[in-house]
Motif scaffolding. Sequence first.
Motif, PDB file in Angstrom:
ATOM      1  N   VAL A   6       0.843  -1.207   0.000  1.00 47.94           N
ATOM      2  CA  VAL A   6       0.000   0.000   0.000  1.00 47.94           C
ATOM      3  C   VAL A   6       0.875   1.253   0.000  1.00 47.94           C
ATOM      4  CG1 VAL A   6      -1.756   1.295   1.300  1.00 47.94           C
ATOM      5  CG2 VAL A   6      -1.813  -1.210   1.266  1.00 47.94           C
ATOM      6  N   VAL A   7       0.483   2.206  -0.832  1.00 50.81           N
ATOM      7  CA  VAL A   7       1.169   3.502  -0.841  1.00 50.81           C
ATOM      8  C   VAL A   7       0.191   4.522  -0.268  1.00 50.81           C
ATOM      9  CG1 VAL A   7       2.162   5.329  -2.280  1.00 50.81           C
ATOM     10  CG2 VAL A   7       2.551   2.921  -2.863  1.00 50.81           C
ATOM     11  N   GLU A   8       0.624   5.235   0.725  1.00 49.65           N
ATOM     12  CA  GLU A   8      -0.224   6.272   1.332  1.00 49.65           C
ATOM     13  C   GLU A   8       0.214   7.611   0.733  1.00 49.65           C
ATOM     14  OE1 GLU A   8      -3.304   6.774   3.008  1.00 49.65           O
ATOM     15  OE2 GLU A   8      -2.554   4.880   3.835  1.00 49.65           O
ATOM     16  N   THR A   9      -0.715   8.298   0.099  1.00 44.64           N
ATOM     17  CA  THR A   9      -0.348   9.594  -0.489  1.00 44.64           C
ATOM     18  C   THR A   9      -0.882  10.701   0.407  1.00 44.64           C
ATOM     19  OG1 THR A   9      -0.489   8.595  -2.650  1.00 44.64           O
ATOM     20  CG2 THR A   9      -0.417  10.986  -2.606  1.00 44.64           C
ATOM     21  N   PHE A  10      -0.002  11.622   0.756  1.00 43.93           N
ATOM     22  CA  PHE A  10      -0.353  12.671   1.722  1.00 43.93           C
ATOM     23  C   PHE A  10       0.289  13.969   1.263  1.00 43.93           C
ATOM     24  CE2 PHE A  10       0.414  14.662   6.023  1.00 43.93           C
ATOM     25  CZ  PHE A  10      -0.919  14.775   6.393  1.00 43.93           C
ATOM     26  N   HIS A  11      -0.533  14.977   1.037  1.00 44.10           N
ATOM     27  CA  HIS A  11      -0.033  16.268   0.532  1.00 44.10           C
ATOM     28  C   HIS A  11       0.889  16.072  -0.687  1.00 44.10           C
ATOM     29  CE1 HIS A  11      -1.446  19.036   3.797  1.00 44.10           C
ATOM     30  NE2 HIS A  11      -1.593  17.874   4.378  1.00 44.10           N
ATOM     31  N   LYS A  30      -0.911  17.429  13.874  1.00 45.16           N
ATOM     32  CA  LYS A  30      -1.667  18.055  14.980  1.00 45.16           C
ATOM     33  C   LYS A  30      -0.981  17.818  16.320  1.00 45.16           C
ATOM     34  CE  LYS A  30      -6.094  16.955  12.908  1.00 45.16           C
ATOM     35  NZ  LYS A  30      -6.969  15.797  13.017  1.00 45.16           N
ATOM     36  N   PHE A  31       0.202  17.206  16.294  1.00 40.22           N
ATOM     37  CA  PHE A  31       0.851  16.796  17.540  1.00 40.22           C
ATOM     38  C   PHE A  31       1.209  18.005  18.404  1.00 40.22           C
ATOM     39  CE2 PHE A  31       4.614  15.362  20.012  1.00 40.22           C
ATOM     40  CZ  PHE A  31       3.985  14.358  20.722  1.00 40.22           C
ATOM     41  N   SER A  32       1.020  17.828  19.700  1.00 43.84           N
ATOM     42  CA  SER A  32       1.344  18.912  20.612  1.00 43.84           C
ATOM     43  C   SER A  32       2.732  18.647  21.230  1.00 43.84           C
ATOM     44  CB  SER A  32       0.240  18.936  21.672  1.00 43.84           C
ATOM     45  OG  SER A  32       0.402  20.000  22.479  1.00 43.84           O
ATOM     46  N   HIS A 106       7.996  21.837   5.229  1.00 45.01           N
ATOM     47  CA  HIS A 106       6.777  22.545   4.828  1.00 45.01           C
ATOM     48  C   HIS A 106       5.531  21.884   5.424  1.00 45.01           C
ATOM     49  CE1 HIS A 106       6.889  19.593   1.450  1.00 45.01           C
ATOM     50  NE2 HIS A 106       5.585  19.700   1.490  1.00 45.01           N
ATOM     51  N   LEU A 107       5.625  20.600   5.804  1.00 47.02           N
ATOM     52  CA  LEU A 107       4.469  19.974   6.470  1.00 47.02           C
ATOM     53  C   LEU A 107       4.527  20.139   7.985  1.00 47.02           C
ATOM     54  CD1 LEU A 107       3.929  16.630   4.483  1.00 47.02           C
ATOM     55  CD2 LEU A 107       2.739  18.802   4.260  1.00 47.02           C
ATOM     56  N   LYS A 171      16.414  21.703   1.907  1.00 37.73           N
ATOM     57  CA  LYS A 171      16.301  23.172   1.854  1.00 37.73           C
ATOM     58  C   LYS A 171      15.355  23.678   2.944  1.00 37.73           C
ATOM     59  CE  LYS A 171      16.360  23.377  -2.995  1.00 37.73           C
ATOM     60  NZ  LYS A 171      16.063  24.141  -4.214  1.00 37.73           N
ATOM     61  N   GLY A 172      14.253  22.964   3.101  1.00 30.18           N
ATOM     62  CA  GLY A 172      13.263  23.397   4.106  1.00 30.18           C
ATOM     63  C   GLY A 172      13.841  23.386   5.509  1.00 30.18           C
ATOM     64  N   TRP A 173      14.496  22.283   5.882  1.00 29.66           N
ATOM     65  CA  TRP A 173      14.993  22.182   7.260  1.00 29.66           C
ATOM     66  C   TRP A 173      16.283  22.984   7.474  1.00 29.66           C
ATOM     67  CZ3 TRP A 173      12.202  20.938  11.267  1.00 29.66           C
ATOM     68  CH2 TRP A 173      11.098  20.101  11.103  1.00 29.66           C
ATOM     69  N   SER A 174      17.133  23.029   6.449  1.00 31.31           N
ATOM     70  CA  SER A 174      18.407  23.741   6.641  1.00 31.31           C
ATOM     71  C   SER A 174      18.209  25.234   6.805  1.00 31.31           C
ATOM     72  CB  SER A 174      19.342  23.493   5.460  1.00 31.31           C
ATOM     73  OG  SER A 174      19.642  22.148   5.409  1.00 31.31           O
TER      74      SER A 174
END
Length: 305
Positions: A6-11, A30-32, A106-107, A171-174
């Motif tokens: 199974v492939v889960e596609t998310f954003h 949604k994690f706190s 970005h997520l 790029k996002g995290w750096s």
Amino acid sequence: MARLDVVETFHGLSFPGHLHTEDSLQQALKFSFKDSDILIVSYPKSGTTWMQEIVTLISNKGEPQMSQTLPNWARAPWLEQHYFAALLEASPCVKNRVITTHLPHHLLGPTLKDSKAKVIYVSRNPKDVVVSFYHFHNMANFLPEAGSFPEFLNRFLDGTLHYGPWFDHIKGWSSQTKNNVLHITYEEMSMDIKGAIERLSAHLQSPLLEDELNNCVKHCSFGSMKDNKMANYTLVTEEIMDHNKGSFMRKGRIGDWKNMFTTELNTYFESVFESKMEDCPLEFVWDEPQSDETNPTDVASCDKQ
Ligand code: A3P
């Protein structure tokens, strides 16, 4: 829950359905976070398990008891995987929860925005990442067929492999420069593990005595981890990971990409890399240094931008 195919596609990104569900991915965003949390972030095959081992050892003052009795995925569970909530609840790390994620910034960025959780971003030169990921696809039955190495490299450069594009991830995290984010590279850890552990223990505000530091170094070595069934994934059944096809603790070196890249593939990689990284001044260590060249100050880590 097998869901091996199974492939889960998310954003728009694909994730292995064996480990992720639509709900687990939604819950991750949604994690706190608590300010006391430690979050290890990486693109797969960048040294995630190594960092989980190091953080466990630092938290235990170099004592290997926990890292040798509890699997890495239970000591530092992945935020986005479906078993996360249950493992976190059972986790013995009550004071400082250790959490791992492969999600791109970005997520997860908006979820972390006001948090002071201590983030550690581990990166690795992408030629070694893709080679390590290729070998891992050949043994992990929850990942798609790897195909030939040139095909796989194309998918890596296109950003269509599971977990999405490496380029966006780095790029996002750096670009995160807040004090609570430490940037460290696989190569820095390879070339100067003691110095790397010192930086990490300072970031985690968990100082170590000299003996404790030496014990951390000893127990997170490639050889120790290869023999530690709580870190080498041999606890995972053959149905999920075919240990006859390879080892998770495979080579643990800088520069193994040279065994897979032809001159043509390297030229192609460099041209894509140059154009995609045009707006990102990071430098990478691509080769194992000669022993007399080893000097940690030469390592281009992600925070030198
Ligand atoms: P190779 O396949 O190149 O050997 P991740 O944990 O992010 O999936 O990364 C796995 C990679 O990290 C593998 O790379 C593995 O061998 C390497 N690795 C794990 N522990 C290591 C250690 N103590 N020293 C060096 N490399 C290590």
